[in-house]
Design an enzyme around this catalytic site. Structure first.
Site, PDB file in Angstrom:
ATOM      1  N   CYS A  96       0.836  -1.195   0.000  1.00 35.19           N
ATOM      2  CA  CYS A  96       0.000   0.000   0.000  1.00 35.19           C
ATOM      3  C   CYS A  96       0.878   1.254   0.000  1.00 35.19           C
ATOM      4  O   CYS A  96       1.548   1.540  -0.976  1.00 35.19           O
ATOM      5  CB  CYS A  96      -0.979  -0.032   1.182  1.00 35.19           C
ATOM      6  N   HIS A 230      -3.674  -5.388   0.925  1.00 32.96           N
ATOM      7  CA  HIS A 230      -2.984  -5.676   2.187  1.00 32.96           C
ATOM      8  C   HIS A 230      -3.033  -7.168   2.536  1.00 32.96           C
ATOM      9  O   HIS A 230      -3.909  -7.583   3.297  1.00 32.96           O
ATOM     10  CB  HIS A 230      -3.671  -4.926   3.327  1.00 32.96           C
ATOM     11  N   GLU A 232      -1.098  -8.674   4.568  1.00 34.63           N
ATOM     12  CA  GLU A 232      -0.793  -8.802   6.003  1.00 34.63           C
ATOM     13  C   GLU A 232      -2.033  -8.577   6.861  1.00 34.63           C
ATOM     14  O   GLU A 232      -2.077  -9.007   8.009  1.00 34.63           O
ATOM     15  CB  GLU A 232       0.342  -7.835   6.394  1.00 34.63           C
TER      16      GLU A 232
END
Lengths: 274, 1019
Positions: A96, A230, A232
């Site tokens: 990002c 994202h 994660e």
């Protein structure tokens, strides 16, 4: 052999270092919250790490363009350290805002010489605003990207206002495509794999009207990888928006963890070779 | 206002001014999305006259840069070479584009001097990276370039949409002379320091009141006389003479310090007042010595004997609970109403980053991990007349939304839950509630409990973060007065999330290193409050205002003391730790300055450059404010009955579609989706759920510890409509709504804690407020409900806040908000993998209604809807009555069924009742529902179809259960109010029947389109 060490950058409005650390640790690495200034001041040395992660967030509030100011800090203060890091076959990921940083400092899509000059950009979403929604990604199986090996598709969240991948040189775009650098694309979840296309898909399948539906790119070596979504944020199964509708789901690490495991595995192999 | 004479301009810039302007390039595949967003936000009659719009961002830079250096900065810092072009002589900013074309009209907007300019601060930082040895000062601008269809453009109206005159100035650039009219660099007028004034209080009562009014002190006569009395005392005079202070009069520093500390905002005088309460409904009279102690603290203290997880309640910046053996959670909610009325963006942004600091200032510092936002606005489609000086509710809505989005997203704190309520009476003052949840380790590495502050006399007092400026002076006292057209612009600020984020990172690192002994935030009242409050812990403090870093020179002593400039914490550090603390500050590029020491002198001593300018005894500062003596009188209001149409298949079906369209019920997804609700990767049940992630969630569930299934539930309840009948019912309903929502996702009812946030119209009887006794009686009844319900639910309040002057007086017209309580809940979830969501999961599941339904349609969404189209209809009197004992037993039984994984979906019945709830559960899956309400109707003689489908009886939840579990579930729920309604279907319709007749039949997709259409800007 010890676990690979990951430098997860922090400071100046980076926001996603905690979950990025979690994802790498779940994948078998040791991850350290690393304030940018600890590297700039020389308190820590980038070369002591095996993986570099530039997490998401709003570094410097995204003023003057997302990623610009942090990109400049790295470009003007850590240029040679970063080049040497990639040259020694160590993986780098930007997620990002981190992806925006890597693009604006010229590390992505990058070139063979690691010249660090900007050739692409991430500009405002066509919808004109920041949104948080889940998308489906498809990965190019012919890409050299070490982070996405063996992954066909993933559901992950996007959370950005400036994620539209563009360039001012269409020839470069063709070159990146041909070399497998346009590795992650938004795709219609109802289609069958593989079905990524260059035709820009409608909102919200493509959340930002990125050129050729690009969600993430890698450098020519495949070591440096950046993406707007994202992975994660989806380290565990219960972070999916769909888990409550799934029957017989076994809870634990999510499919998105493959990205982090790939890099950890690469680092182990890289160390053995070295 | 003549638009041509808006600002004082200079014909030419000085030679050391550089103007970089950056314009997005337009070509195939690239758009100016900023311009597109602007056009879509303009009223149609304006937008229709505009043929094309482009925008450019400008930077006015003071510094010594050659042309080559300027081009280097423009290329490598200000612009993006791939998508933008620039000029360094101001021409783009003035509408002279690089291709040689001119705009028809360019409006340039820039900040007034002294207003926080985040983009400029980022630019200064960026210039520092590429020119480390050059000093610079930057101001940002934005230019809107228009090409017009029509010369008869309402220029003044357009300009109104482009800027907020309180914070920004503008310049119209057209015709030939363009760059000469660019906005000048916003220099603050140099201010000369003026010595503190001595205020003579040896005056008559009228003069005392005048001193308070003129100084915006918001102190009443009794309070002014208490201050007068203190300075007449002999001991006072003796000690003052030793410090070279005026012996019998306060300095302005001291008077301001007392006014801030004693303000309604900071000291909650109404909640501490002695109230003589007359209830004309039952003919009794009673005396309440402090609503806060009687109805909020007492129940929490009683509950604290039953539970072992209350760590810190009421006295700190947020309430703390022992969530697990290793971790505690804390929560706080605040309001930022007045600033949001004046500058919706800045007001809301400082609201959210301000409450984040309350969390950071809890104990020895907690980490903010989740935000919740609840807003009350005037109707977005309001078409009535608007008093001059007030923004239209839709502008307040979008401004507040943008402010909270920027504040939350940029800080990296997920916004996980919220609500928006609309009512005409919020036109004068919107309510902007911002809440934050914090996480901290129970014990620090050095063994100290992190919820306990440990200052000692001799500890150094540090101010950390932003600098002090003239912004934000008198916020606390200003919010203790009603809003008028003369409200000061200095009370409005723009937040700076990045300065705060750097500070937050640094503070948490300092906490874990054991460096922090005491910490609190600088919010209302500034240093005066933060140091004044902490001084109570050691018994004294001395600060030197000359040490405080300033944004501009020349601030008066009292201004430095009370300025509410944002992004600052006050921290106590042992002398031995100061080097390490300052090293951490430098690493994070955070300013940290020692400004004084804690003591046990008994005094808050304020010096300025070593000269004493204020000396106030700690007990007088904190306990010297005389208790208010108030009277309240309760007369139940008379409301005409609701005129219900004849219940038919058609009238009931149409009503469901219409009620789903109403702003209070309609989907807020378009707005909520632009909040980051997933950063830090813990949000397990998100704001929107279901197959397409667009059905409403009941409560947020988070799992803050990576890899752990222990969770927390956060929910809200707010029902101001019911105050029109009885604030007791309003309060009971708000609490039940928060609890019900939490129950729907599977909260562990043995650990739920609450926050009470009251927003009231001025409840003190006066000439301006002739109905003060009734408004105070509503407050009394609200508190009585809070007391009763919290005890019954074993739901201790751990923190709260009150805002008691939510009135606007504009051009002599007074608009008061309805008495409003926001009740927020935080609870434990034992296993988040068993959390339940509101969406139906599959076809042919069994649908049940839990809880009793009565003919309770008073002040319901239905009643308001009928009244809007039928003048003869009132809102009735049958407001829902809560039976907390019955409900809590039911909730516990349902919780048990959830732990046993018997429940596939659960959704509460609130605004719009059972039919709305059923529709919303259908929105989250691909089918519909077929139910029969005969059994419900048979349960109560007075109940009719309107009451069954749209009544808002409390304590009700719709659940679905798989056919396999149905029998066992029914057995488990035996003894509780449970109604088997029917089943989920694959057909996309909602069919409701009673006594063999279909009474409602709607297509789910049409309902969903209606529900989504109202507030979705994309539609």
């Amino acid at each position: 052999m010890g676990k690979p060490n990951v430098a997860v950058l922090s400071g100046f409005g980076i926001n996603c270092e905690t979950e990025t650390i979690t994802a790498f640790e779940m994948a078998g690495a040791t991850a350290k919250r690393t304030h940018v200034n600890r590297l700039v001041d020389g308190e820590l040395k980038l070369s002591d790490f095996d993986i570099l992660a530039v997490p998401g967030g709003f570094s410097f509030g995204d003023h003057l363009g997302s990623g610009r100011l942090l990109g400049n800090r790295l470009r003007f203060s850590l240029r040679e350290e970063v080049r040497a890091f990639v040259a020694s076959k160590k993986p780098v990921i930007g997620i990002c805002n981190g992806f925006q940083v890597l693009v604006k400092m010229g590390l992505l899509p990058g070139d063979e010489d690691l010249s660090m000059s900007q050739t692409a950009s991430l500009t405002a979403n066509d919808c004109g605003r920041y949104e948080d929604r889940w998308v489906t990604l498809e990965f190019d199986r012919n890409s050299p990207c070490i982070w996405t090996r063996g992954i066909e598709r993933l559901r992950v969240p996007v959370r950005h206002g400036e994620g539209k991948f563009v360039t001012n040189d269409h020839k470069l775009l063709d070159k990146w495509a041909q070399k497998g650098q346009l590795v992650a694309k938004y795709v219609d979840p109802d289609s069958t794999y593989p079905s990524s296309s260059d035709e820009i898909l409608p909102f919200p399948i493509s959340p930002n009207q990125s050129w050729r539906n690009v969600a993430g790119v890698c450098d020519p070596t495949g070591l440096v990888f950046g993406l707007m979504p994202h992975p994660e944020a989806y380290h565990s199964t219960w972070l999916s928006p769909d888990w409550t509708r799934e029957t017989s789901l076994k809870h634990g690490p999510s499919p998105a963890m493959s990205i982090f495991r790939n890099a950890v595995e690469h680092s182990r192999n890289n160390r053995e070779v070295a | 206002m003549g638009v041509q004479h808006c600002i004082d301009r200079m014909a030419h810039d000085s030679p050391h001014i550089l103007r970089v302007d950056v314009l997005p390039i337009l070509r195939s595949g690239l758009v100016d999305s900023r311009a597109n967003t602007l056009i879509s936000s303009l009223p149609k009659h304006l937008a229709g006259k505009i043929a094309a719009t482009r925008t450019s961002l400008g930077y006015t830079i003071k510094g010594d840069f050659s042309e080559e250096e300027a081009t280097h900065a423009a290329t490598n810092l200000f612009s993006d070479p791939i998508i933008e072009t620039f000029t360094i002589d101001g021409s783009i900013g003035a509408g002279q584009l690089p291709d040689g074309s001119y705009s028809d009209l360019t409006v340039q907007v820039g900040f007034k001097p002294g207003v926080t300019d985040n983009r400029a601060m980022a630019a200064e930082d960026g210039l520092g990276t590429i020119f480390p040895n050059k000093s610079n000062k930057v101001a940002s601008t934005i230019s809107y370039h228009f090409w017009l269809h029509d010369d008869h453009l309402e220029l003044e109206e357009l300009v109104d949409h482009l800027h907020n005159p309180m914070l920004e100035e503008y310049s119209i650039l057209d015709g030939k002379n363009r760059t000469g009219n660019l906005i000048r660099f916003p220099n603050l007028k140099p201010q000369n320091y003026v010595e503190p004034r001595i205020i003579d209080l040896d005056v008559d009562d009228g003069e005392l009141e005048r001193i308070s009014d003129d100084g915006l002190l918001a102190l009443n006569l009794v309070e002014m006389k208490a201050i007068q009395g203190y300075f007449k005392q002999q001991d006072t005079q003796q000690i003052r003479s030793q410090h070279d202070l005026p012996v019998d009069s306060p300095t302005d520093v001291e008077l301001e310090c007392l006014a801030q500390t004693w303000s309604e905002h900071c000291s909650h005088k109404i909640f501490s007042a002695k109230i003589r309460h007359t209830d004309n409904q039952n003919g009794t009279t009673s005396t309440i010595d402090s609503l806060f102690k009687t109805h909020i603290v007492a129940p929490t203290n009683a509950i604290s004997k039953e539970v072992d997880w209350l760590l810190s309640v009421f006295h700190d910046n947020s309430g703390v609970i022992a969530w697990t053996d290793e971790w505690s959670l804390c929560m706080k909610a605040e309001t930022h109403n007045s600033p949001s009325a004046l500058d919706p963006f800045g007001g809301a942004m400082t609201g959210i980053v301000g409450v984040n600091r309350d969390i950071l200032g809890t104990g020895l510092g907690a980490k903010p991990i989740a935000n919740t936002d609840v807003f009350c606005f005037g109707p977005p489609d309001y078409s009535g007349t608007l008093p001059k000086g007030l923004f239209h509710p839709s502008r307040i809505f979008s401004g507040v939304h943008s402010g909270v989005r920027a504040g939350g997203n940029e800080s990296g704190i997920p916004t996980i839950n919220g609500s928006i309520v609309f009512d005409d009476r919020y036109i004068g003052k919107p309510l902007v509630y911002c809440g934050t949840v914090g996480l901290m380790p129970r014990y620090l590495p050095d063994g100290r409990e992190s919820h306990v502050k440990t200052p000692r006399p001799g500890d150094l007092i540090y101010m950390v973060g932003g600098r002090v400026g003239s912004d934000g002076i008198h916020g606390a006292t200003f919010s203790s007065l009603e809003l008028t057209e003369d409200s000061p612009s200095s009370a409005v600020q723009i937040g700076d999330p990045i300065t705060q984020k750097k500070m937050l990172d640094m503070i948490l690192e300092a906490r874990d290193a054991g460096l922090i002994q005491v910490i609190t935030d600088n919010g209302a009242g500034g240093l005066s409050s933060s140091v004044g409050e902490m001084a109570e812990l050691t018994g004294g403090a001395t600060i030197d205002l000359g040490m405080v870093p300033l944004k501009q020179l020349g601030l008066k002593s009292w201004e430095i003391l009370v300025s509410e400039s944002q992004e600052r914490m006050t921290v106590g550090i042992r002398g031995d730790d100061s080097d390490e603390f300052e090293r951490l500050a430098r690493l994070h590029e955070v300013e940290a300055t020692a400004i004084g020491t804690f003591s046990d002198s008994g005094f808050f001593q304020i010096n300025h450059n070593e000269k004493c300018v204020g000396l106030i005894p700690i007990p007088f500062l904190h306990e010297g404010c005389p208790q208010l003596q108030l009277e309240s009188e309760w007369n139940p209001p008379t409301n005409p009955d609701v005129v219900l149409p004849i219940p038919t298949l058609r009238s009931l079906s149409t009503a469901l579609e219409k009620i789903l369209e109403r702003p209070n019920v309609a989907s807020k997804e378009w707005w909520v989706r632009s909040y980051d609700h997933e950063v830090i990767a813990q949000t397990v049940v998100k704001p929107f759920v279901g197959l397409d992630h667009d059905a409403p969630g009941d409560a947020a569930v988070i799992a803050p510890l990576p890899g752990s299934i222990i969770g927390a539930v956060i929910s809200n309840g707010i029902v101001p409509r019911y105050s029109d009948i009885d604030a007791y019912s309003m309060t009971a309903a708000a609490i039940d709504e928060a609890v019900r929502n939490a129950v729907c996702v599977g909260v562990d009812l043995s650990m739920i804690a609450g926050l009470d946030n009251f927003c009231w119209p001025d409840p003190i009887e006066s000439e301006k407020t002739p109905d003060g006794k009734q408004k105070l009686a509503q407050l009394v009844r609200s508190n009585q409900a809070l007391d009763d319900v919290c005890r019954a639910y074993t739901l201790p309040c751990i923190s709260g806040k009150d805002s008691m002057k939510n009135d606007a007086v504009i051009e002599g017209q007074k608009i008061s908000v309805p008495p409003t309580l926001l009740f927020s809940l935080i609870g434990r979830h034992k296993d988040i993998t068993k959390a339940v969501t509101s969406d139906f999961k599959s076809y042919d599941d069994r649908i049940y209604l839990l809880g009793l339904t009565k003919q309770e349609i008073g002040a319901s969404e239905l009643a308001f809807m009928i009244r809007e189209s039928d003048n003869s209809s009132g809102i009735g009197t049958s407001v829902p009555i809560l039976d907390p004992e019955r409900n809590i037993a039911l909730y516990r039984a349902l919780g048990n069924a959830m732990e046993n994984e018997m429940i596939r979906s659960a959704h509460d019945c609130s605004d719009g009742g059972l039919s709305v709830s059923l529709a919303e559960s259908c929105f989250g899956f691909s089918g519909g529902a077929n139910i029969d309400v005969s059994e419900i109707l048979l349960g109560d003689d007075e109940l009719d179809e309107w009451g069954a489908l749209f009544g808002e009886s409390l304590g009700r939840i719709i659940v679905s259960v798989s056919p396999e579990c149905a029998m066992e579930f029914e057995k488990k729920m035996k003894g509780h109010a449970i109604y088997k309604l029917g089943r989920t279907t694959s057909s996309r319709e909602i069919k409701i029947s009673a006594h063999g007749k279909t009474i409602l039949n709607c297509d789910v997709d049409s309902l969903k389109a209606a529900w989504k259409g109202t507030l979705d800007r994309r539609a």
